[in-house]
Structures are given as C-alpha cells and as structure tokens.
Design a protein around this motif. Structure first.
Motif, PDB file in Angstrom:
ATOM      1  N   ASP A 298       0.826  -1.241  -0.065  1.00  0.00           N
ATOM      2  CA  ASP A 298      -0.079  -0.026  -0.072  1.00  0.00           C
ATOM      3  C   ASP A 298       1.096   1.201   0.093  1.00  0.00           C
TER       4      ASP A 298
ATOM      5  N   PHE B 155       2.428   1.598  -3.626  1.00  0.00           N
ATOM      6  CA  PHE B 155       1.373   1.964  -4.444  1.00  0.00           C
ATOM      7  C   PHE B 155       0.955   3.641  -4.275  1.00  0.00           C
TER       8      PHE B 155
ATOM      9  N   LEU C 211      -3.297  -1.214  -7.204  1.00  0.00           N
ATOM     10  CA  LEU C 211      -3.132  -2.013  -6.002  1.00  0.00           C
ATOM     11  C   LEU C 211      -4.225  -3.053  -5.979  1.00  0.00           C
TER      12      LEU C 211
END
Length: 289
Positions: free
Chosen positions: A152, A155, A167
């Motif tokens: 995360d 991304f 993602l």
C-alpha cells in the motif's frame, strides 16, 4: 585462488546452482553469519541437517579448495570486522546497557541493512527502476497478510510518480478480477516474506502465464515466487523478535521511489502540482498560514 568477495555474497550468488541440501546448508550459515560457519565441518553439517560431503561440495562450488580454506577465509572476515573502526560504535541508546532491546534491535536492523546492501545487485536495482519508470506498461502491486502495508505504501507513492498503477487486494477471491486486466509486458510488484502464502504463489504463476514481468521483494530465504520473478530483491529481515523486520524492505522501497522521481521528474512534477492543487481545493490538509 579463493574468491575475494565475502562468503555471504558468494553464497547468495551461487544459490540457484546449489542442490537442495546445499541450499539448506547455505541458509543455515547465513542465519547467524559469519560465526555460524566456524564450527567443524561435522558440527556445521549436523546443525544444518545435511551430510559432511554436502558441506565439502558446497565450499568447493564457492571456489575454495576445501573446508579448511573456507574457514580460514571466514576467520579473516571476522578479524577484519573486529579490527575495523567502522564496526565499532557506542550504544545506540546511550542511557541503557548494550543488551537492552533498544540496542539489540538496532544492532540487528543495522546488520540487516549492511548485509542486504552488500549482496544487492546494483544492475538489478537500476533495471527495476527503469522498468517502473516506463509508462509503456501498467504496474500492479500486491502484498500478503503482513506485507500488504508495504504494498500500500509503495502503491501510494507510485500513483504520484506515474499513471496506470493498481493495488491488488490481498484476499485471494478478489485478485483474479485484477488478473483480467494484466497484459503481456505489464509489471507486477510482489511482496512475499516467510511464511510464504500459497495464494501469492498462484497469482505469480498466473500473471507469468499472461506474459507479465514480476519484481519480487522477499527475504534472505527467498519466496517460492522467485522462480517466476524476472527480478528479485532478497533482503535480511531477522531481528530479536517473534516478528520479522520490514526496515530493509522499506529502505529499499524509499530508495526506489527516490530514483523513480529522479528519472521521471519532468512528468512527476506536474502530477504533484496538480495533486497539491486538489488537496488545497478540498482542504484535505490543515494549514497554519
């Protein structure tokens, strides 16, 4: 002539050419390197659960004439470390003893960084950055139960640097929908450390079948995903904790992000300016001026 580079670097470089038993021994030596290789050939072999002929064959593959020569090189490495002022330091947390968890953890993290960078192939790093900087291909990022936080984070930054970044949700019943969008030549960034997840391995297999290129961030023992990966970063994660450390992986991710920004600044700058304008218009962040 024995190799001039460190035994740890040599082990990592030869890993793919070793037999299963030899790899088992190599991983055992790297677990507590370099002291783990100082015992007799019998002791080191028994600790790794392999035979002494396996150990003898492995050191020959590393370029040594025998186990005695291998150990002599190992002792030279240790002597160099002990005598070098670069490896001597005061306690990280000066108001507590060396054995305090703050200092033990910091020592382990710094050693992980040192060992990982020593073994990292710069050509692989540069090639991955060039690959991620190119807008010709879409980029998909996926992590697992623990590593999804790293995915995360990566991304979020990639979204600012370049378009066409996705993602992939970590749950296995969701990612087949994302695979439908993967085309030949697209890039899949995968995070997978021990305990390696079966669903991540299956995802790697399926995107590889579609002609995608895989960039793997994994640990020193290497996720099974590596057999499908075009590029792999094998990073050290051991610390005095029941949990593995993400320090080295995060360090490398932030370095990749910095390099990508450098490579794509002409396009990244207007993207960042547009994003900041949106933040201002929506009053997303509090301002004090």
């Amino acid at each position: 002539m024995p190799p001039k580079d460190s035994i740890a670097v040599r082990l990592q470089g030869k890993m793919d050419s070793l037999t299963r038993a030899e790899r088992q021994l190599a991983h055992k030596i790297l677990e507590n390197y370099p002291v783990s290789g100082l015992g007799s050939i019998t002791t080191v072999s028994e600790n790794a659960g392999v035979s002494t002929p396996t150990a003898a064959r492995m050191v020959q593959k590393l370029g040594y004439g025998g186990y005695a020569e291998f150990q002599a090189a190992l002792r030279q490495e240790i002597e160099a470390r002990v005598s070098s002022p670069l490896v001597k330091h005061e306690s990280w947390a000066g108001n507590v003893p060396d054995e305090h968890i703050l200092n033990r953890f910091a020592d382990a993290a710094m050693e992980n960084i040192r060992r990982s960078l020593a073994q990292l192939d710069v050509a692989t790093f540069d090639a991955v950055c060039q690959l991620l900087a190119s807008e010709k291909s879409a980029v998909f990022v996926v992590g697992g139960r623990i590593t999804r936080a790293l995915a995360d984070y990566f991304f979020l930054h990639l979204q600012v640097v370049r378009p066409r970044v996705t993602l992939i949700q970590s749950i296995s019943n969701a990612w087949p929908h994302y695979i439908l969008e993967v085309d030949e030549g697209d890039v899949i960034v995968i995070f997978d450390v021990r305990r390696y997840e079966n669903s991540t391995l299956k995802l790697a297999e399926m995107v590889a079948e579609r002609g995608a290129r895989i960039v793997l961030f994994t640990d020193q023992w290497r996720s099974p995903v590596h057999k499908f990966a075009d590029y792999s970063f094998n990073l050290h994660i051991d610390v005095p904790s029941s949990w593995d450390s993400a320090v080295v992986i995060m360090l490398l991710l932030e370095t990749v992000i910095a390099k990508l920004q450098e490579l794509t600044w002409d396009k990244t700058r207007p993207r960042m300016e547009a994003l900041e304008d949106m933040f201002d218009r929506t009053r997303f962040f509090r301002k004090f001026t």
